[in-house]
Design a protein around this motif. Structure first.
Motif, mmCIF file in Angstrom:
data_model
loop_
_atom_site.group_PDB
_atom_site.id
_atom_site.type_symbol
_atom_site.label_atom_id
_atom_site.label_comp_id
_atom_site.label_asym_id
_atom_site.label_seq_id
_atom_site.Cartn_x
_atom_site.Cartn_y
_atom_site.Cartn_z
ATOM 1 N N ASP A 88 0.816 -1.217 0.000
ATOM 2 C CA ASP A 88 0.000 0.000 0.000
ATOM 3 C C ASP A 88 0.852 1.271 0.000
ATOM 4 O OD1 ASP A 88 0.961 -0.664 2.489
ATOM 5 O OD2 ASP A 88 -0.784 0.050 3.591
ATOM 6 N N PHE A 89 2.127 1.144 -0.328
ATOM 7 C CA PHE A 89 3.007 2.318 -0.369
ATOM 8 C C PHE A 89 2.617 3.242 -1.515
ATOM 9 C CE2 PHE A 89 6.619 4.542 -2.217
ATOM 10 C CZ PHE A 89 7.120 5.236 -1.118
ATOM 11 N N LYS A 90 2.563 4.537 -1.220
ATOM 12 C CA LYS A 90 2.306 5.556 -2.237
ATOM 13 C C LYS A 90 3.195 6.759 -1.960
ATOM 14 C CE LYS A 90 -2.558 4.380 -3.137
ATOM 15 N NZ LYS A 90 -3.957 4.868 -3.069
ATOM 16 N N LEU A 91 3.704 7.341 -3.027
ATOM 17 C CA LEU A 91 4.490 8.566 -2.861
ATOM 18 C C LEU A 91 3.571 9.685 -2.400
ATOM 19 C CD1 LEU A 91 6.829 8.398 -5.980
ATOM 20 C CD2 LEU A 91 7.524 8.209 -3.583
ATOM 21 N N GLN A 92 3.992 10.389 -1.360
ATOM 22 C CA GLN A 92 3.174 11.445 -0.774
ATOM 23 C C GLN A 92 4.005 12.715 -0.622
ATOM 24 O OE1 GLN A 92 1.461 10.011 2.897
ATOM 25 N NE2 GLN A 92 0.943 8.016 2.002
ATOM 26 N N PRO A 93 3.324 13.871 -0.437
ATOM 27 C CA PRO A 93 4.064 15.133 -0.256
ATOM 28 C C PRO A 93 5.096 15.081 0.864
ATOM 29 C CG PRO A 93 1.739 15.587 -0.633
ATOM 30 C CD PRO A 93 1.867 14.089 -0.517
ATOM 31 N N LYS A 94 4.822 14.301 1.926
ATOM 32 C CA LYS A 94 5.762 14.230 3.056
ATOM 33 C C LYS A 94 7.110 13.641 2.640
ATOM 34 C CE LYS A 94 4.285 9.674 4.791
ATOM 35 N NZ LYS A 94 3.743 8.920 5.955
ATOM 36 N N HIS A 95 7.123 12.864 1.564
ATOM 37 C CA HIS A 95 8.377 12.255 1.106
ATOM 38 C C HIS A 95 9.334 13.291 0.518
ATOM 39 C CE1 HIS A 95 5.913 8.341 0.858
ATOM 40 N NE2 HIS A 95 6.692 8.282 1.912
ATOM 41 N N LEU A 96 8.821 14.492 0.236
ATOM 42 C CA LEU A 96 9.691 15.570 -0.255
ATOM 43 C C LEU A 96 10.711 15.991 0.805
ATOM 44 C CD1 LEU A 96 7.080 17.802 -2.141
ATOM 45 C CD2 LEU A 96 8.831 16.341 -3.162
ATOM 46 N N LEU A 97 10.437 15.641 2.065
ATOM 47 C CA LEU A 97 11.383 15.976 3.138
ATOM 48 C C LEU A 97 12.739 15.302 2.921
ATOM 49 C CD1 LEU A 97 9.056 15.693 6.271
ATOM 50 C CD2 LEU A 97 10.029 17.782 5.298
ATOM 51 N N HIS A 98 12.731 14.213 2.151
ATOM 52 C CA HIS A 98 13.997 13.525 1.873
ATOM 53 C C HIS A 98 14.922 14.360 0.983
ATOM 54 C CE1 HIS A 98 12.763 9.772 3.766
ATOM 55 N NE2 HIS A 98 11.598 9.883 3.165
ATOM 56 N N LEU A 99 14.381 15.429 0.409
ATOM 57 C CA LEU A 99 15.196 16.325 -0.423
ATOM 58 C C LEU A 99 16.016 17.308 0.409
ATOM 59 C CD1 LEU A 99 12.618 17.307 -3.214
ATOM 60 C CD2 LEU A 99 14.614 15.836 -3.504
ATOM 61 N N LEU A 100 15.701 17.434 1.695
ATOM 62 C CA LEU A 100 16.319 18.470 2.528
ATOM 63 C C LEU A 100 17.848 18.450 2.523
ATOM 64 C CD1 LEU A 100 13.985 18.807 5.652
ATOM 65 C CD2 LEU A 100 14.478 20.515 3.893
ATOM 66 N N PRO A 101 18.497 17.296 2.742
ATOM 67 C CA PRO A 101 19.975 17.310 2.722
ATOM 68 C C PRO A 101 20.526 17.806 1.383
ATOM 69 C CG PRO A 101 19.171 15.276 3.700
ATOM 70 C CD PRO A 101 17.974 15.966 3.114
ATOM 71 N N PHE A 102 19.900 17.388 0.282
ATOM 72 C CA PHE A 102 20.328 17.828 -1.055
ATOM 73 C C PHE A 102 20.205 19.342 -1.182
ATOM 74 C CE2 PHE A 102 18.875 18.883 -5.414
ATOM 75 C CZ PHE A 102 20.016 18.553 -6.121
ATOM 76 N N LEU A 103 19.085 19.895 -0.710
ATOM 77 C CA LEU A 103 18.856 21.349 -0.801
ATOM 78 C C LEU A 103 19.830 22.113 0.082
ATOM 79 C CD1 LEU A 103 14.938 21.412 -0.767
ATOM 80 C CD2 LEU A 103 16.453 21.712 -2.733
ATOM 81 N N VAL A 104 20.023 21.630 1.311
ATOM 82 C CA VAL A 104 20.947 22.302 2.239
ATOM 83 C C VAL A 104 22.363 22.300 1.676
ATOM 84 C CG1 VAL A 104 22.063 22.115 4.509
ATOM 85 C CG2 VAL A 104 19.589 21.817 4.305
#
Length: 376
Positions: A88-104
């Motif tokens: 039942d896994f679905k990509l959700q907006p909360k998964h965008l948090l995984h971008l934080l290290p890349f952005l920082v």
């Protein structure tokens, strides 16, 4: 240098070819395929460093951005593991948090690299051993790697346990495979850590030799995955993430002061369960789940899970396989069925994998099926 070009080119070709295949093949596991394709593409971007440097003159914003994509590699793999383990896994907006290290990592490079002229960029790279931004990013990526690797192993451990408690198919072997793949990636990242330590030491040339070894090892990992994927197209049977471990169910009961079933009720349900297994033979279904038995016996899944996994002290997977093995033993003992092959027997009793049948049979009897039949 020529060897480096060849290895890099081959690695790029295989990674991008496999990514293209995963994105275009028709399958119900589109999310998992897409995530692993993205993982391979990011890996290809990382591998392309040597070829990229041959085509550009000096440091550039694009070249630095290419290197920063390494921050996305392990988070994408983490999401891939989640998608593989849980149906039942679905990509959700909360998964965008995984971008934080890349952005920082990119934002802190704006003042002294992205936002300056070419000469300043060259000076930045020449003095990279003393640049606080690069030192921070190297510490950040290593912390990120360790955190995600631990998280992936925790997911695999829980998913495998949930599978054993709720399913009785052969897909548990797939978790062993994904575990092995994660171990290989962990080794790859640990070697990368060693490379980066030398990169900022007084022996940077050692870092370059390790980099060549990493390219070869990375190529091996991709080829190994390709081999596994082609030979096992249906590797995984996902589980429902809403399922709870039996230990958690029991803990909830204790915290809520809920009394477990009495000994009398336990014995009654156990007798019912054994009678059902013996008469209905649900174990002949290779894809049997605890939910199937729950529906047939009209016992709540939670109670049935506690009954089998806790009271009997067996995983559902082992509980069902016990009946399958005992049925197989009866067939092997039957003198009228001596011409029936072991392969035919394993399919007949509910297994769909020779390796899982042999493992379960030896665990139950101490012998392989062939040896058991031979010494009867």
């Amino acid at each position: 240098m020529n060897v480096l070009i060849v290895v890099t080119t081959i690695s790029l070709f295989i990674s991008l070819f496999l990514a293209f295949f995963l994105l275009t093949v028709k399958t119900k596991h589109k999310t998992s395929n897409a995530l692993f394709a993205v993982f391979l593409i990011i890996m290809a971007i990382d591998v392309s460093e040597y070829l990229f440097n041959l085509t550009v003159d000096g440091p550039s914003n694009l070249g630095m951005l290419r290197g920063m994509f390494a921050f996305l590699q392990i988070p994408v793999f983490y999401l891939y593991v989640l998608s593989v383990c849980y149906s039942d896994f679905k990509l959700q907006p909360k998964h965008l948090l995984h971008l934080l290290p890349f952005l920082v990592a990119n934002i802190i490079l704006i003042p002294h690299f992205y936002g300056v002229d070419g000469a300043s960029k060259i000076s930045f790279i020449e003095n990279r051993q003393h640049m606080i931004e690069l030192q921070f990013n190297h510490i950040l990526i290593h912390i990120q790697l360790m955190a995600y690797i631990v998280a992936v192993f925790m997911i695999l451990r829980k998913a495998k346990k949930l599978y054993l408690e709720n399913y009785a198919g052969a897909s548990v072997n797939s978790y062993h495979w994904l575990f092995q793949f994660t171990v290989l990636l962990t080794i790859l990242y640990l070697i990368t850590l060693l490379k980066n330590i030398f990169k900022f030491s007084d022996y940077p040339y050692i870092s370059e030799w390790i980099k060549i070894g990493l390219l070869v090892f990375q190529l091996f990992i991709v080829c190994w995955y390709l081999f596994k994927a082609l030979n096992n197209p249906g590797l995984f049977r996902n589980i429902d993430s809403k399922l709870k471990l039996t230990s958690d169910i029991i803990l909830e009961q204790k915290n809520n002061d809920q009394l477990a079933v009495t000994n009398e009720e336990y014995n009654e349900e156990l007798v019912r369960l054994k009678k059902y297994m013996a008469e209905e033979k649900p174990f002949l279904n290779p894809s049997l789940t605890i939910q199937d038995i729950s529906n047939d016996m009209d016992i709540p899944t939670r109670e049935l899970s506690v009954l089998i996994n806790h009271q009997l002290g067996q995983h559902f997977y082992d509980f069902v396989n016990t009946y399958r093995i005992e049925n197989a033993m009866e067939i092997l003992k039957d003198v009228t069925k001596t011409k029936v092959t072991v392969l035919e027997i394993l399919y007949e009793v509910g297994f769909n994998s020779k390796s899982s049948f042999n493992t379960a049979f030896k665990k139950h009897t101490g012998n392989t099926p062939t040896a058991y039949r031979k010494y009867l």
